[in-house]
Design a protein around this motif. Structure first.
Motif, PDB file in Angstrom:
ATOM      1  N   SER A 254       0.843  -1.194   0.000  1.00 56.07           N
ATOM      2  CA  SER A 254       0.000   0.000   0.000  1.00 56.07           C
ATOM      3  C   SER A 254       0.877   1.244   0.000  1.00 56.07           C
ATOM      4  CB  SER A 254      -0.915   0.012   1.231  1.00 56.07           C
ATOM      5  OG  SER A 254      -1.671   1.206   1.278  1.00 56.07           O
ATOM      6  N   VAL A 260      -5.448   1.731   4.118  1.00 56.13           N
ATOM      7  CA  VAL A 260      -5.258   0.409   4.711  1.00 56.13           C
ATOM      8  C   VAL A 260      -6.434  -0.044   5.594  1.00 56.13           C
ATOM      9  CG1 VAL A 260      -3.808  -0.951   6.285  1.00 56.13           C
ATOM     10  CG2 VAL A 260      -2.756   0.439   4.494  1.00 56.13           C
ATOM     11  N   SER A 263      -8.846  -1.672   3.376  1.00 54.07           N
ATOM     12  CA  SER A 263      -8.365  -2.946   2.850  1.00 54.07           C
ATOM     13  C   SER A 263      -8.522  -4.059   3.878  1.00 54.07           C
ATOM     14  CB  SER A 263      -6.892  -2.821   2.434  1.00 54.07           C
ATOM     15  OG  SER A 263      -6.384  -4.064   1.988  1.00 54.07           O
ATOM     16  N   HIS A 280       0.526  -6.223   5.150  1.00 56.25           N
ATOM     17  CA  HIS A 280       0.258  -4.911   4.569  1.00 56.25           C
ATOM     18  C   HIS A 280       1.407  -3.952   4.887  1.00 56.25           C
ATOM     19  CE1 HIS A 280      -3.887  -6.227   3.972  1.00 56.25           C
ATOM     20  NE2 HIS A 280      -4.225  -5.042   3.489  1.00 56.25           N
TER      21      HIS A 280
END
Length: 385
Positions: A254, A260, A263, A280
């Motif tokens: 990302s 985030v 997500s 992530h």
């Protein structure tokens, strides 16, 4: 200012020596992390560093400074603008006026804003470009008119400016990618979750990341999607990606932390249990830090401190005093990795579990340096205008 998480130590090479300007970050009771000059500057393999002679811009105060903002489309930019205002207030003895325009993330509006600021006779202009190419011609024209321009956070495609202040987008992109590669031992499937297509922070982080991934034949980029730095859109685009690839996704690269939370929420709603959500990357934002612990998500945080906007005022005064400045002014970035997820190349500067603030909202920026009582929803920062 709060002690602890310090993520805006400014390094600059000028007049043959290294100088630093630091801002303590707003993270209470956090152990001090890396305090040196920006690593991107110290580790630069080039034999020389580009230094800009600004003697022709030297003039006596008081000054009128113009700021052309791309927009206030996310929490990072809201906090950054308060940092800029605070910087002007800190120097109100020499800054007569700070004129701020907001383009609402519209290229045509920002071109008009820059023209308007130039017509008002500002002594210096700070520009955060909505997109690189669209703003290039007008910024180039302003420079040719003799008005010094500082690019801030978002640059134009050419080098027609005095200096560019940022936290090193290429460094962030490469380190995030290298961490993913090492965590996956060189084999796995990655989704690229960008910010705003065409904006320099997103593109200048993503393209270097792709260069890292390309060196590992076992790494496959499944998809590239853009979130416009929004957790809402981030969730929407990741829902579509998850519906297509499901558990084949091994990592989400990302371009920032703003998207985030969306997500991770998409993975949770898709039935991924704690410990199953792919790793992530993130920056600055409170939500991902808390979610990483809650859902056992491997995560790498590299700060992109909004305090670089306060730094821009310091640099502007250097330019107007005729002092030499580097062509790129890099602010420092802290690195933090979830426990047990460090790799040979990526180590934490500060403990990851000390960064998140349970009493703050998801979009709160833990890397501001406006003090422990600062609240972006109620702040009314005073500044000369």
């Amino acid at each position: 200012m709060r002690n602890g998480f310090k993520a805006a130590l400014l390094g600059t090479l000028a007049a043959g020596f290294l100088a630093g300007v630091g801002h303590a970050q707003s993270q209470p009771a956090t152990p001090a992390g890396y305090q040196g000059a920006p690593r991107t500057e110290l580790f630069n393999p080039a034999l020389t560093t580009c230094i800009r002679d600004t003697s022709k811009y030297k003039k006596a105060p008081p000054y009128t400074i113009g700021f052309s903002n791309a927009g206030l489309g996310d929490s990072w930019r809201v906090v950054a603008l308060d940092e800029l205002k605070q910087g002007a207030e800190d120097h109100k003895d020499v800054i007569k006026k700070l004129i701020i325009t907001d383009a609402g993330h519209d290229d045509a509006k920002q071109v008009s804003d820059v023209q308007d600021l130039a017509s008002q006779g500002v002594d210096l202009m700070i520009v955060s470009a909505n997109t690189e190419k669209a703003l290039d011609p007008i910024v180039t024209r302003v420079m040719r008119q003799g008005i010094p321009v500082i690019m801030l956070d978002r640059r134009i495609s050419s080098d027609h400016f005095v200096t560019y202040i940022n936290a090193s987008d290429p460094m962030m992109g490469r380190l995030w990618a290298q961490w993913i590669v090492e965590k996956l031992h060189g084999k796995g499937n990655v989704v690229l979750l960008g910010g705003q297509a065409g904006s320099s922070p997103s593109e200048n982080r993503m393209n270097p990341a792709k260069e890292i991934f390309a060196q590992y034949p076992g790494i496959h980029i499944l998809d590239t999607v853009y979130s416009d730095w929004s957790p809402v859109k981030g969730k929407q685009v990741m829902q579509a990606v998850i519906a297509k690839y499901g558990h084949k996704i091994d990592a989400v690269w990302s371009a920032h932390g703003l998207q985030v939370p969306g997500s991770i929420e998409a993975f949770v709603e898709a039935g991924f249990k704690p410990g199953e959500i792919p790793m992530h990357t993130t920056a600055d934002v409170n939500g991902p830090l808390l979610e990483a612990i809650k859902y056992k998500v491997p995560m790498l945080e590299i700060s992109d401190p909004p305090s670089q906007y306060r730094t821009a005022i310091d640099v502007a005064l250097k330019v107007l005093s005729g002092a030499a400045v580097p062509c790129t002014y890099t602010v420092n970035s802290q690195i933090s990795v979830t426990p047990g997820d460090e790799t040979p190349s990526i180590k934490s500067d500060v403990p990851f579990d000390s960064l998140g603030l349970p009493d703050k909202p998801s979009n709160y920026l833990v890397t501001n340096d406006l003090g422990p009582t600062y609240d972006p929803t109620t702040a009314h920062t005073q500044y000369p205008h």
